[in-house]
Design an enzyme around this catalytic site. Structure first.
Site, PDB file in Angstrom:
ATOM      1  N   PRO A  92       0.812  -1.221   0.000  1.00  0.00           N
ATOM      2  CA  PRO A  92       0.000   0.000   0.000  1.00  0.00           C
ATOM      3  C   PRO A  92       0.848   1.275   0.000  1.00  0.00           C
ATOM      4  O   PRO A  92       2.036   1.256   0.310  1.00  0.00           O
ATOM      5  CB  PRO A  92      -0.789  -0.114   1.305  1.00  0.00           C
ATOM      6  CG  PRO A  92       0.109  -0.901   2.210  1.00  0.00           C
ATOM      7  CD  PRO A  92       0.831  -1.875   1.306  1.00  0.00           C
ATOM      8  N   CYS A  93       0.195   2.383  -0.333  1.00  0.00           N
ATOM      9  CA  CYS A  93       0.801   3.709  -0.213  1.00  0.00           C
ATOM     10  C   CYS A  93       0.813   4.078   1.264  1.00  0.00           C
ATOM     11  O   CYS A  93      -0.115   3.710   1.983  1.00  0.00           O
ATOM     12  CB  CYS A  93      -0.022   4.759  -0.974  1.00  0.00           C
ATOM     13  SG  CYS A  93       0.031   4.539  -2.764  1.00  0.00           S
ATOM     14  N   PRO A  94       1.780   4.787   1.765  1.00  0.00           N
ATOM     15  CA  PRO A  94       2.965   5.322   1.079  1.00  0.00           C
ATOM     16  C   PRO A  94       4.172   4.392   1.156  1.00  0.00           C
ATOM     17  O   PRO A  94       5.268   4.771   0.766  1.00  0.00           O
ATOM     18  CB  PRO A  94       3.242   6.617   1.849  1.00  0.00           C
ATOM     19  CG  PRO A  94       2.875   6.263   3.265  1.00  0.00           C
ATOM     20  CD  PRO A  94       1.683   5.326   3.134  1.00  0.00           C
TER      21      PRO A  94
END
Length: 89
Positions: free
Chosen positions: A21-23
């Protein structure tokens, strides 16, 4: 100058960040780039959606050159060039 001597089209390293996932995917990409030599090319695999929308823009804001974004089967491959250090002698 021979084009083969300038920049290689073949990535010097590859990073599979599908499912990340981000970040965190941005952080891992930046850490990998920081380990690479100036002028080298990194290919990163990212998921559709937020990763491909955010990571290239974030890298551009950090001064990296995105050379290619390619849609593949269910993911995106982006190629980022580690900047060649410039400045005063």
């Amino acid at each position: 100058m021979n084009p083969a001597q300038s920049f290689s089209a073949t990535p010097d390293a590859q990073l599979d960040l599908r499912g990340i996932p981000c970040p965190i995917n941005f952080v891992r990409t930046k850490l990998k780039l920081d380990q690479m030599q100036p002028g080298t090319l990194l290919e990163v695999w990212l998921d559709p959606g937020e990763p491909i929308e955010q990571v290239p823009d974030s890298l551009t804001m950090e001064g990296y050159s995105i050379e290619q974004i390619e849609e593949r089967s269910g993911f995106f491959a982006i190629r980022i060039r580690q900047p060649v250090l410039g400045g005063e002698p």
